[in-house]
Design a protein around this motif. Sequence first.
Motif, PDB file in Angstrom:
ATOM      1  N   ILE B 510      -6.857   0.817 -10.282  1.00  0.00           N
ATOM      2  CA  ILE B 510      -5.403   0.871 -10.140  1.00  0.00           C
ATOM      3  C   ILE B 510      -4.803  -0.300 -10.890  1.00  0.00           C
ATOM      4  O   ILE B 510      -5.267  -1.420 -10.776  1.00  0.00           O
ATOM      5  N   ALA B 513       1.978  -0.738 -10.060  1.00  0.00           N
ATOM      6  CA  ALA B 513       2.561  -0.482  -8.726  1.00  0.00           C
ATOM      7  C   ALA B 513       2.852   0.988  -8.565  1.00  0.00           C
ATOM      8  O   ALA B 513       2.703   1.569  -7.487  1.00  0.00           O
ATOM      9  N   GLU B 515       1.264   3.451  -9.799  1.00  0.00           N
ATOM     10  CA  GLU B 515       0.012   4.136  -9.453  1.00  0.00           C
ATOM     11  C   GLU B 515      -0.275   3.974  -7.973  1.00  0.00           C
ATOM     12  O   GLU B 515      -0.614   4.929  -7.281  1.00  0.00           O
ATOM     13  N   LEU B 516      -0.164   2.764  -7.570  1.00  0.00           N
ATOM     14  CA  LEU B 516      -0.496   2.455  -6.177  1.00  0.00           C
ATOM     15  C   LEU B 516       0.401   3.231  -5.233  1.00  0.00           C
ATOM     16  O   LEU B 516      -0.051   3.826  -4.261  1.00  0.00           O
ATOM     17  N   LEU B 519      -0.549   6.890  -5.270  1.00  0.00           N
ATOM     18  CA  LEU B 519      -1.829   7.197  -4.646  1.00  0.00           C
ATOM     19  C   LEU B 519      -1.785   6.999  -3.137  1.00  0.00           C
ATOM     20  O   LEU B 519      -2.386   7.761  -2.388  1.00  0.00           O
ATOM     21  N   SER B 520      -1.084   5.964  -2.782  1.00  0.00           N
ATOM     22  CA  SER B 520      -1.134   5.665  -1.342  1.00  0.00           C
ATOM     23  C   SER B 520      -0.063   6.427  -0.573  1.00  0.00           C
ATOM     24  O   SER B 520      -0.200   6.703   0.603  1.00  0.00           O
ATOM     25  N   GLY B 521       0.980   6.761  -1.287  1.00  0.00           N
ATOM     26  CA  GLY B 521       2.085   7.436  -0.607  1.00  0.00           C
ATOM     27  C   GLY B 521       2.917   6.466   0.213  1.00  0.00           C
ATOM     28  O   GLY B 521       3.776   6.852   1.000  1.00  0.00           O
ATOM     29  N   VAL B 522       2.619   5.206   0.000  1.00  0.00           N
ATOM     30  CA  VAL B 522       3.340   4.192   0.786  1.00  0.00           C
ATOM     31  C   VAL B 522       3.994   3.259  -0.215  1.00  0.00           C
ATOM     32  O   VAL B 522       3.466   3.048  -1.313  1.00  0.00           O
ATOM     33  N   SER B 523       5.094   2.698   0.161  1.00  0.00           N
ATOM     34  CA  SER B 523       5.768   1.843  -0.820  1.00  0.00           C
ATOM     35  C   SER B 523       4.996   0.557  -1.052  1.00  0.00           C
ATOM     36  O   SER B 523       4.319   0.034  -0.164  1.00  0.00           O
ATOM     37  N   VAL B 524       5.161   0.097  -2.285  1.00  0.00           N
ATOM     38  CA  VAL B 524       4.512  -1.159  -2.648  1.00  0.00           C
ATOM     39  C   VAL B 524       5.476  -2.284  -2.315  1.00  0.00           C
ATOM     40  O   VAL B 524       6.600  -2.319  -2.805  1.00  0.00           O
ATOM     41  N   PHE B 525       5.003  -3.179  -1.480  1.00  0.00           N
ATOM     42  CA  PHE B 525       5.899  -4.233  -1.040  1.00  0.00           C
ATOM     43  C   PHE B 525       6.066  -5.313  -2.073  1.00  0.00           C
ATOM     44  O   PHE B 525       7.139  -5.874  -2.242  1.00  0.00           O
TER      45      PHE B 525
END
Lengths: 281, 583
Positions: B510, B513, B515-516, B519-525
């Motif tokens: 990865i 951000a 991508e992350l 992939l995670s379906g969660v926001s990147v903090f």
Amino acid sequence: MSKLKKALARAKASRNLDENIVNGKTKQTNKKSGAINRHEDNQEALDVVYTRTKVLDIDVDKLKENKIFSHIKNYEVTDQINILRTQVLNKLNEIDGNTLMVTSVHPGEGKTFTSINLGISIAQELDRTVLLVDCDLRDPAIGHFDFASDFFGVKIAHGLSDYLLGQAELTDILLNPGIPRLTILPGGKSLPNSAELLGSARMKKLVEDMKHRYGRKRVIIFDSPSLLKFSDPLSFSRFVDGVLLVVQADRTNTDDLKKVVNLLGKEKIIGTILNQVKHTH
Amino acid sequence: MDAQLRISDLKLIAQRRYKLFLKAFFLLVLGSIVVSIILPPIYQSTAVIRIIQQQVSSDLVDTTITGYANERLFLISQSVMSYKELKEIIDGVDLYPELRGKSTIGELVSKMRKKIEIQTNESSISTGRGNNLMSVTTSFSLSYEGKQPEKVMQATNRLASLFIEEDVKAREELSTATTSFFEEELDVLKVQIQQHEENIRKFKEAHIGELPEYEAMNIRAIEQLEKELDRIPIRVRTLEERKIYVNGQLMTVDPLRPIRTDQGKMVSNPSERLKRYRLELLNLRATLSEKHPDIVKLKKMIAELESQVTASEEGVEKIQKLDALNVELAAAKGKYGSQHPDVLKLKREIDVLSKEVDQQLYRSIEMAEMKDEQPDNPLYINLMMQIEAIDSQIKGLLEEKKLIEADIEEYQKKIGQSPLVEREYSELTRDYASAKRKYNELLNKLLEAQMAQGLEESQRGERFSITSLGIVPDKPIKPNRIAIILLGCMLGVTIGSGLAALMEATDSTIKTADELNLLSGVSVFSIIPAIETEKEARLKRIKQVVWSVLSIVSIGVFLLIVDQFIRPLNIIWLQIQDRLALF
């Protein structure tokens, strides 16, 4: 003591700076921010007096050496950490929780770094206190640092492991490293059966105790081991309100990430952090 | 993997992978530089050989050297580049001295063979016959490449002269072979022809006059003979008529000379003679007796004479009749032709009469002889002789007739044989003619071959000739150092990018951000940049220094080893300079 004073003074000064920066950033970047709310909450600084916690001196240089920068406000890294802090606090407000588990896919991706920096950053919010718990109880492997000795430069006699084994009491093991509103609970000696311990009832009880004892004003950050190597953190994740996933750029691979996300469950993960990004836009 | 690459992504990729790319690139470029310096320079020398077309028009001399120059060139090059020849050159010029101990001669020969290059130059010319354009090899170049310029030149020129020699040899052999072949064939044919001639001659001898060419002649001969044959009866007739006439005269002539009587009268004819004899008798009787021999003889003679007189009188009558019959015959022949029964009857009568007349004549002669009295009347004798002559003439004619008839038969037989003879003869002549024809053709070919041979020997035939000999090359043809280095650069770029792309493609870590998030379906903090502490920076610097020192030291050690154990460095430097100067 002079050191402490210096630290405190610096903290205060940077606190103002922090505020400015936070203002600037929040207005531009955080869309779904309860930032304004939080900011308004920040009317009175919390002055905490440690009754049972040991208070120690900290070595700033040592902290810097070990990449703990939140305390010092000269680096852009700190901005990111502050952004992180803002979002974490918003989310915690949203879910009405205060316990947070910081983990990653593989060891050495920067969980400890993140949790400590985040802790320190949150601690700079005058209306919060932070408890940093080192849950990584195994042998020091590559990329694993022991809070106390490696980051804060303090030697401790006991830690979480002792407590879980019933060999120590909480009062024995909590410490304040000299940063206001921040308390740490180091890991203690390493144990081979840490998995069971982490998921044990005693641990669960501890978590619940801490949660209820301090209420919303205390944020508890659990720095746990990585997920894919051992199953420890998975069971532990059920005890906390939310999980922060630290991902190292250029290292973690998509399949592993997906696996982890599936294991934890999307709802449990409140956010992710992309760490060690070498090349930026 | 993303379906599309945006420019920003590419920039990121470049940032990530530039080090890898550069490493690969520099390695390859360095490698190519080293290679281009290490490769020994190869020199090439070239000789150009022209194929001179024959200098006498091929309409005049169609050379026996057939086949296009290409094929000949191929064959000649095969024999020039044989083991034997190349070995000689290798030994003579001392090629590959450094490999002598290690490789077999066979290997050296194959090595050399690979370094020889023959290139033909073609041009379109129109052939003599028709206006077709033919692509013809007008010259070819012969090159050899090797490490030492001087030797390369020598080898090239030796090869060139070998080519010339082989070419000459091949041509001579071929043209000589051709002429001797023809000569042999001609001898065989000559014998055959002579045989035929002999056969024909014998045949002609055996069948003279039966040959068709004689036919006309034979017919003409027959005609001639028949004409003569026809003439003979006429001539016989003529002669017989004359005989009758002479007989008639004879009748009137006394075989004896006229006796002079006492009175001096000459008595010639039989009746007169009779009278005389009778007188004589009287005289004798007077003196002699009847029994006297003279008297007896006389009496006989008188008796004879008496019959003769009557006979002669009869004879004269007969002769006169004969005359008349002859006239009749002539007339009848004219009217009815010679085969008419009347004519034939007349002829028979004439024959009978002639015979009687003849008898009479002979009798008178006999009588004279009996008395021992030869006819001495010159006139009588003359006439008698005439008659004899006529008789013999007639006989001659009859014989001639027989001969002529025989001849005619011969000729007719010949004509009869003619068709068979003709067939056989024409067969013989046909064989002979064809043998002769073949002979002539071969003869022509032989002449041509001889001319061609002459052409070759006088060097006017199609041949190889050296236009330019190889010179000592001053610049090497290989390696093309610039090309190698450029290739190295290109390879560097390609492989570098290839590796970078490969790394990118296989990199499933990865990076961003986005991508992350996806992939995670969660926001990147937050996105935390990589940090380097001072300590780490220092360490890094120290590491770099250590690495450079180490590499310098190891290069130094390496050069030292090379200098001591392989070749002194200053010599290598000079060599490098040399090679670089040859750019």
